[in-house]
Enzyme design. Structure first.
Site, short mmCIF file in Angstrom:
data_model
loop_
_atom_site.label_atom_id
_atom_site.label_comp_id
_atom_site.label_asym_id
_atom_site.label_seq_id
_atom_site.Cartn_x
_atom_site.Cartn_y
_atom_site.Cartn_z
N LYS A 1 38.54 45.57 43.18
CA LYS A 1 37.49 45.19 42.23
C LYS A 1 37.02 46.37 41.38
O LYS A 1 36.51 46.18 40.29
CB LYS A 1 36.33 44.53 42.97
CG LYS A 1 36.75 43.17 43.56
CD LYS A 1 35.60 42.47 44.25
CE LYS A 1 35.96 41.05 44.64
NZ LYS A 1 36.64 40.95 45.95
C1 LIG Z 1 37.42 39.92 46.33
C2 LIG Z 1 38.56 40.22 47.19
C3 LIG Z 1 39.66 39.36 47.27
C4 LIG Z 1 39.70 38.02 46.58
O1 LIG Z 1 39.71 38.14 45.19
P1 LIG Z 1 39.39 36.87 44.26
O2 LIG Z 1 39.43 37.41 42.88
O3 LIG Z 1 38.03 36.42 44.67
O4 LIG Z 1 40.42 35.86 44.54
C5 LIG Z 1 40.73 39.75 48.06
N1 LIG Z 1 40.72 40.90 48.73
C6 LIG Z 1 39.68 41.77 48.68
C7 LIG Z 1 39.74 43.02 49.47
C8 LIG Z 1 38.58 41.45 47.90
O5 LIG Z 1 37.55 42.31 47.85
#
Ligand SMILES: *Cc1c(COP(=O)(O)O)cnc(C)c1O
Length: 460
Positions: free
Chosen positions: A111
């Site tokens: 993210k």
């Molecule tokens: C947020 C997250 C996901 C999922 O991502 P989405 O965009 O919500 O599908 C997967 N793995 C990790 C480590 C995350 O922080």
């Protein structure tokens, strides 16, 4: 580039609207009116680009009306200068899979890659408009940390982060609560992630409230996040595909944000065969792809908490596309979801979706076994979300090369990684101090009214 809502394709919005609002005023999600397409000749040109060069080219396509190339260059270079690897991401081979490591940013989760860009975009947009905003965001663990890291210490902007109390890991929490910055507010809500997300949605829907605090959102429904996530599909494609052949991606999925970015990359002309929706036991998407019935059930708590989600918000964008931009149809389906707690996709639509998507759900035991085996066989420590994606990829006989998105650093999920591998995953050196720093957060009950007034009183 103009944008429309998945629930009303007539009204157009600018990138700035889309960026600052997050959610469309009609409750729909913003999508580009027309998705840019690269010919195979153009793709060949991009092959040798660095990550940043590629990011500048692609991102510019989506926000030309707001930023010029110099702006984007500055935004991208600033965003990625502190990443621990030169090209933002790294690719590792484990057996016949290619692990795309996306966790080399400041909070050790993928993210960061989008959120840093968003932080720098806010700075420019707010300065140009001489305005102030308050960001309110719900987190299942990683969004909050990435958002705080991108927003802390900036002027004209405050951030309020709701996390479900005791339902994220200690390291996830400490990444958020040890940031000592006047514009950062952490709230532990006595509830689960879906409730936190619903609170944020209600605050947005309350026009009087959201206008009074000039509220903005950075949840995974924000188009800018999707946009910044498209880049690593292109980048890794060029590294993995040698002769322009199609490849697959396996993506650990909660809100359907990251994998939807892959779908956009495919629509932009990138030769992607299958996108594998990898879920933990919160398998709403797997059930939806199998039966056509999209029906949220009760959230299960798993060792991959960032995917403990039953309402995969970005799925609405895929449905809009599958119904050939029929926003009336989307409006109807979402109405059904509100009224009856579910909706059903028609058979031909489901078939269309299945052309691009596979889906598998991985149990807790499978997840743990994969963490153990991956260490045993390759001496690579992986986090449980990555394990879910590896597990899903292994459920299919894939003839093309496959890239597995590795979305978090193993040290963020210390307990499960230690218990499966007997190895203590280490935080990168410069981050170790968060373990001993003083934490700061407010505990609030599962009551919208209390949370709202807490935020209102502290908004800037
Ligand atoms: C947020 C997250 C996901 C999922 O991502 P989405 O965009 O919500 O599908 C997967 N793995 C990790 C480590 C995350 O922080």
């Amino acid at each position: 580039m103009e944008y429309i809502s998945t629930r009303n394709k007539e009204k157009v919005f600018s990138f700035r609207d889309v960026f600052l609002k997050g959610l469309a005023p009609d409750g729909g999600l913003f999508v580009p009116k027309k998705i840019p397409f690269f010919t195979s000749k153009e793709l060949t040109n991009y092959k040798s680009f660095s990550y940043n060069e590629l990011a500048i080219e692609i991102i510019l396509k989506f926000c030309k009306n707001e930023f010029n190339k110099e702006d984007i260059k500055e935004i991208i270079n600033k965003s990625y200068k502190d990443f621990r690897v030169k090209n933002v991401v790294e690719i590792k081979k484990i057996g016949n899979l290619n692990l795309l490591e996306l966790f080399h940013g400041p909070t050790l989760a993928f993210k960061d890659i989008a959120m840093q860009v968003i932080g720098n975009m806010y700075e420019i947009i707010l300065k140009r408009n001489n305005s102030k905003i308050n960001i309110v965001v719900a987190t299942s663990g990683d969004t909050g940390a990435a958002a705080i890291s991108a927003i802390k210490d900036r002027s004209n902007i405050k951030i309020f982060v709701l996390h479900p109390e005791n339902k994220i890991t200690e390291v996830q929490r400490k990444f958020m609560t040890t940031v000592n910055s006047n514009n950062v507010f952490n709230i532990a809500v006595a509830s689960n992630f879906d409730d936190c997300q619903n609170f944020v949605k209600s605050m947005f829907a309350d026009k009087k409230f959201s206008t009074s605090i000039n509220m903005s959102g950075v949840n995974s429904i924000n188009w800018a996040r999707i946009m910044a996530q498209i880049i690593y599909y292109f980048y890794s494609y060029f590294k993995v595909s040698k002769n322009g052949e199609k490849i697959n991606f396996s993506v650990p999925t909660g809100n359907f944000g990251d994998i939807y970015a892959g779908y956009i990359a495919k629509k932009m002309g990138l030769p992607i065969d299958k996108l594998i929706i990898a879920t933990n036991s919160n398998d709403i998407l797997k059930r939806a792809i199998k039966s056509g019935i999209y029906k949220p059930l009760k959230v299960q708590h798993t060792v991959s908490p960032s995917m403990d989600i039953q309402v995969a918000s970005n799925f609405e964008r895929l449905i809009f596309d599958a119904y050939s931009n029929d926003s009336d149809k989307v409006l109807k389906l979402m109405g059904n979801l509100d009224k009856h707690g579910e909706f059903k996709l028609e058979k031909n639509i489901l078939e269309k979706i299945k052309d691009s998507f596979f889906s598998a759900s991985i149990t807790e035991k499978e997840t743990k076994d994969i963490i153990k085996e991956t260490y045993k066989n390759y001496e690579v420590l992986i986090d449980p979300h990555t394990a879910v994606a590896i597990g899903a990829a292994k459920k299919f006989k894939l003839k093309n090369k496959t890239v597995v998105l590795s979305t978090a650093h193993s040290a963020k999920f210390f307990d499960v990684v230690l218990s499966e591998t007997k190895i203590k995953p280490e935080l990168p050196k410069n981050l170790k101090t968060i373990l001993v720093k003083q934490e700061k957060f407010e505990k609030l009950p599962n009551e919208l009214k209390k949370i709202k007034s807490y935020i209102f009183d502290r908004s800037g």
